[in-house]
Structures are given as C-alpha cells and as structure tokens.
Motif scaffolding. Structure first.
Motif, PDB file in Angstrom:
ATOM      1  N   ASP A   6       0.878  -1.723  -0.049  1.00 22.49           N
ATOM      2  CA  ASP A   6      -0.310  -0.156  -0.442  1.00 22.49           C
ATOM      3  C   ASP A   6       0.726   1.187  -0.422  1.00 22.49           C
ATOM      4  N   PRO A   7       1.445   1.438  -1.214  1.00 20.28           N
ATOM      5  CA  PRO A   7       2.645   2.568  -1.287  1.00 20.28           C
ATOM      6  C   PRO A   7       1.569   4.433   0.009  1.00 20.28           C
ATOM      7  N   GLN A   8       0.487   4.519  -1.024  1.00 21.90           N
ATOM      8  CA  GLN A   8      -0.354   5.009  -0.359  1.00 21.90           C
ATOM      9  C   GLN A   8      -0.208   5.620   0.778  1.00 21.90           C
ATOM     10  N   GLY A   9      -0.643   4.543   1.694  1.00 27.33           N
ATOM     11  CA  GLY A   9      -0.528   4.566   3.272  1.00 27.33           C
ATOM     12  C   GLY A   9       1.221   4.685   3.331  1.00 27.33           C
ATOM     13  N   GLN A  10       1.672   3.648   2.934  1.00 28.69           N
ATOM     14  CA  GLN A  10       3.586   4.606   2.977  1.00 28.69           C
ATOM     15  C   GLN A  10       4.044   6.090   2.866  1.00 28.69           C
ATOM     16  N   ALA A  11       3.131   6.203   1.827  1.00 30.71           N
ATOM     17  CA  ALA A  11       3.292   8.087   2.519  1.00 30.71           C
ATOM     18  C   ALA A  11       2.744   8.503   3.424  1.00 30.71           C
ATOM     19  N   VAL A  12       1.541   8.084   3.488  1.00 29.72           N
ATOM     20  CA  VAL A  12       0.895   8.949   4.757  1.00 29.72           C
ATOM     21  C   VAL A  12       1.929   8.437   5.662  1.00 29.72           C
ATOM     22  N   GLN A  13       2.284   6.817   6.220  1.00 26.04           N
ATOM     23  CA  GLN A  13       2.768   7.050   7.622  1.00 26.04           C
ATOM     24  C   GLN A  13       4.960   7.819   7.715  1.00 26.04           C
ATOM     25  N   ARG A  14       5.099   8.257   6.053  1.00 30.00           N
ATOM     26  CA  ARG A  14       6.376   8.677   6.223  1.00 30.00           C
ATOM     27  C   ARG A  14       6.391   9.889   6.228  1.00 30.00           C
ATOM     28  N   ARG A  26      -2.050   1.810   6.622  1.00 31.83           N
ATOM     29  CA  ARG A  26      -2.559   1.500   5.560  1.00 31.83           C
ATOM     30  C   ARG A  26      -4.237   2.255   5.724  1.00 31.83           C
ATOM     31  N   GLN A  27      -4.186   2.180   3.871  1.00 27.00           N
ATOM     32  CA  GLN A  27      -5.400   3.211   3.483  1.00 27.00           C
ATOM     33  C   GLN A  27      -6.213   2.163   2.910  1.00 27.00           C
ATOM     34  N   GLY A  28      -7.789   3.098   3.184  1.00 24.02           N
ATOM     35  CA  GLY A  28      -8.742   2.043   2.117  1.00 24.02           C
ATOM     36  C   GLY A  28      -9.404   3.120   2.218  1.00 24.02           C
ATOM     37  N   THR A  42      -2.740  -2.193  -9.149  1.00 22.74           N
ATOM     38  CA  THR A  42      -2.071  -1.403  -8.773  1.00 22.74           C
ATOM     39  C   THR A  42      -1.085   0.048  -8.688  1.00 22.74           C
ATOM     40  N   ARG A  43      -1.450   0.555  -7.552  1.00 22.42           N
ATOM     41  CA  ARG A  43      -0.643   2.318  -7.820  1.00 22.42           C
ATOM     42  C   ARG A  43       0.370   1.500  -7.475  1.00 22.42           C
ATOM     43  N   ASN A  44       1.214   2.763  -8.702  1.00 21.48           N
ATOM     44  CA  ASN A  44       2.917   2.300  -8.750  1.00 21.48           C
ATOM     45  C   ASN A  44       3.849   2.511  -7.472  1.00 21.48           C
ATOM     46  N   ASP A  45       4.670   1.804  -7.266  1.00 24.45           N
ATOM     47  CA  ASP A  45       5.008   1.616  -6.340  1.00 24.45           C
ATOM     48  C   ASP A  45       5.869   2.599  -5.315  1.00 24.45           C
ATOM     49  N   HIS A  46       5.904   3.350  -6.645  1.00 23.80           N
ATOM     50  CA  HIS A  46       6.803   4.896  -6.193  1.00 23.80           C
ATOM     51  C   HIS A  46       5.789   5.753  -6.075  1.00 23.80           C
ATOM     52  N   LEU A  47       4.406   5.766  -6.382  1.00 26.07           N
ATOM     53  CA  LEU A  47       3.378   6.892  -6.270  1.00 26.07           C
ATOM     54  C   LEU A  47       3.206   7.465  -7.350  1.00 26.07           C
ATOM     55  N   HIS A  48       4.672   8.024  -8.485  1.00 25.10           N
ATOM     56  CA  HIS A  48       4.333   9.025  -9.662  1.00 25.10           C
ATOM     57  C   HIS A  48       3.884   8.188 -10.475  1.00 25.10           C
ATOM     58  N   PHE A  49       3.300   8.781 -11.661  1.00 24.93           N
ATOM     59  CA  PHE A  49       2.764   8.725 -13.014  1.00 24.93           C
ATOM     60  C   PHE A  49       4.367   8.359 -14.035  1.00 24.93           C
ATOM     61  N   VAL A  50       4.237   7.525 -14.939  1.00 28.64           N
ATOM     62  CA  VAL A  50       5.530   7.091 -15.355  1.00 28.64           C
ATOM     63  C   VAL A  50       5.029   7.881 -16.959  1.00 28.64           C
ATOM     64  N   CYS A  51       6.056   7.810 -17.886  1.00 32.26           N
ATOM     65  CA  CYS A  51       5.836   8.424 -19.039  1.00 32.26           C
ATOM     66  C   CYS A  51       7.172   8.143 -19.549  1.00 32.26           C
ATOM     67  N   ARG A  52       7.435   7.077 -20.567  1.00 37.86           N
ATOM     68  CA  ARG A  52       9.079   6.905 -21.662  1.00 37.86           C
ATOM     69  C   ARG A  52       8.563   5.799 -22.308  1.00 37.86           C
ATOM     70  N   ASP A  53       9.563   5.749 -23.028  1.00 37.17           N
ATOM     71  CA  ASP A  53       9.825   4.994 -24.164  1.00 37.17           C
ATOM     72  C   ASP A  53       9.832   3.231 -22.729  1.00 37.17           C
TER      73      ASP A  53
END
Lengths: 90, 225
Positions: free
Chosen positions: A16-24, A38-40, B104-115
């Motif tokens: 849950d990267p969003q939850g992690q970002a909030v935690q950080r 954890r975000q739900g 699911t959401r990209n693990d780094h939370l950023h939108f990615v746009c690349r070749d």
C-alpha cells in the motif's frame, strides 16, 4: 432509513504505497509513534426498508462483485449503530 | 474482405483514436464501438484502449467492466474472439476476470511516462504471432496504476504456462510483480498489457514502429482462421 457501512481494505500482503506515504509524512508533522498506516475505502449505504439478513446478503453480494476487488481487497459489512442525531454537537 | 477490428470508447478513454489508427496502418478496418453498444457490429476482434474510463472512479476499470458493451465482449472473448486490452483496457480485463490478477498504484506513487524496453516472451498469442519469442521492443509506457499483482500461485501458474506475454527490461517502472508488463489467458486470444503498442506504429509520432506487430498479428490470425 438504516445505514450499512462497507469497509474495503487492501489485503495485508498487497503493498500500500499510499498508506506508506502517509506514514512517512507523520513524523515530519510531529505525530510520532505510528509504525504503519494502511489506507482503505469506506462506503456508506442508506438502505430502503428493514436491514434484515436478506438485505445484508445483497450488500455482501454488491461488495463482492463491485465495491471490492477480492483479488487484492478484503471487505467488511456492518449495520451502523444509531449515532448522534444530525445537527447534534460532536 | 477486410478484417474488422473494433475499438471501444468508454467515457474517459484517451487512446481510442490511436488504437483505431494502428488498426488502419496494420491493414485492418477500424470500427468504433461505443460503451453503450451491446452489439459488436460484426467485428472480428476488439481492442480496449487506454485512458481513464468513467474517471477511474472506484477502481481503474471497475465501472467499465459493467458497461453494456463489456457484457458482449466478455461473452465473445470466452468464445475465442481476440481481445487486446492496453493500459486501462488491461485493467478492465482484470476487473472482468478474463485475465487473473489486478493492477495497483505504482510503488513509487509517481505517474510514469517513458519509452519502455520490453521482451516479448510469448509469440504464440493471437496478438503477438508477428514477433519472435525473446524479441526486444521499445514502446511508450504511461500509467499511474500499472503495478501488476497476483498471488504467488497465480504468478507461478502464469510463468509455468508461458502466459507472461511481455516483461519489463532495464528496470521495473511500477513495482509489477516479476517485472510482468502483460499476460494472456490460457487460450491465447485475450491479451492485456500496460505499455502502449498503439503509440509505436509509425516513425513520425512513435519512438519505434515495434508496436505494430500486435495489430498485424491479429489480422493474420483472423485471415488464417
């Protein structure tokens, strides 16, 4: 009108990267001691008529097929207890 | 007789025009399909394009999956019609359970746009026969929720059955399990991937033309059927 609440959470094994970002962000804001976030999603459903077993079964079916993706999410269904009336002070 | 390839437009689709253009450049007859259509207008195959169908509300692809057109697409896909889901289309296919797992959401939370460099691992699907297994290609990738997840058993099954169609090369852009960029169903007629082959079909606008074989593959497959 009765209210049924469906809570949807990512399964524990799904990142849950969003939850992690909030935690950080918390320590930066001075909120210490939170080891995990954890975000739900929470759905509040106002149900017409009595919330009997059949109505709850329909809500579970709705959660299973639409509100949650059970590949990655778990859900719980509960009837909301009668709380403070609208307009009452918190 | 030309081969008719339908491209569905949902409210919020972005890449439907490019997908139609890719079909035309490949030599097929592009057919526009509307999300409210239950009739597929005699198309021989369907492309679900990229974008943000229904605003990606609830979950990406979750509402599109229940649109009128998808009822027929799901039925036809189960009967063997070739279906390609690109980006948001891949998410729709997973939500429809035509393909296993979820995005699911990209693990780094950023939108990615690349070749993005990819390896085509399965060159036996309806959409990849014009590649050779192991071929490396570069096509655009652009997503915010492109991390492919599935339980370990499903991942093992996909690997064992050769159902990983394309895999990321030179770094995982979004946290996808096992660098998976695209998969197929067991029959090989339904393929979903996050990268965008329809944006790499001519040199004027694409980084390469290495996406075009997705579209020529299905035309050949249908002509030979």
């Amino acid at each position: 009108m009765a209210r049924v609440v469906v809570d949807v959470m990512l399964k524990p094994e799904i990142l849950d990267p969003q939850g992690q970002a909030v935690q950080r962000a918390l320590p930066r804001l001075g909120f210490e001691g939170i080891t995990d976030v954890r975000q739900g999603k929470r759905f509040e459903l106002d149900v017409e008529g009595p919330v009997d077993d059949a109505a709850l079964a329909r809500v579970r079916e709705m959660a299973e097929t639409f509100l949650a993706n059970t590949v990655i999410e778990d859900f719980t269904v509960r009837v909301e207890a009668a709380g403070p009336q609208e307009g009452a002070p918190a | 007789m030309t081969t008719r390839i339908g491209v569905v437009t949902f409210p919020g689709s972005l890449d439907d025009a490019d997908a139609l253009r890719a079909v035309r450049i490949a030599g097929g007859e592009p057919v526009t399909l509307w999300h409210r259509d239950t009739d597929l207008h005699q198309v021989d195959a369907v492309v679900l394009p990229g974008g943000f169908s229904y605003g990606d509300y609830l979950r990406c692809g979750a509402i599109a999956r229940f649109s009128p057109v998808m009822g027929t697409v799901i039925e036809q896909a189960r009967a063997g019609m070739p279906v390609l889901g690109i980006c948001n289309g891949f998410q729709v296919l997973c939500e429809s359970h035509l393909l296993p797992g979820a995005l699911t959401r990209n693990d780094h939370l950023h939108f990615v746009c690349r070749d993005q460099r990819l390896t085509v691992e399965n060159a036996d699907t309806a959409w990849t026969r014009d590649y050779s297994a192991g071929q490396e290609i570069t096509v655009p990738l652009k997503n915010g929720e492109g991390g492919y997840v599935a339980d370990e058993r499903t991942l093992d099954e996909l690997e064992a059955e050769g159902r990983v169609v394309v895999r990321y090369l030179d770094g995982n852009p979004n946290g996808s399990r096992r660098d998976i960029a695209g998969i197929t169903n067991a029959a090989g007629n339904v393929v979903g991937l996050m990268p965008h082959p329809e944006h790499a079909v001519e040199t004027l606008t694409g980084p390469t033309t290495e996406g075009l074989p997705f579209f020529t593959s299905v035309l050949k497959q249908l002509v030979n059927a």
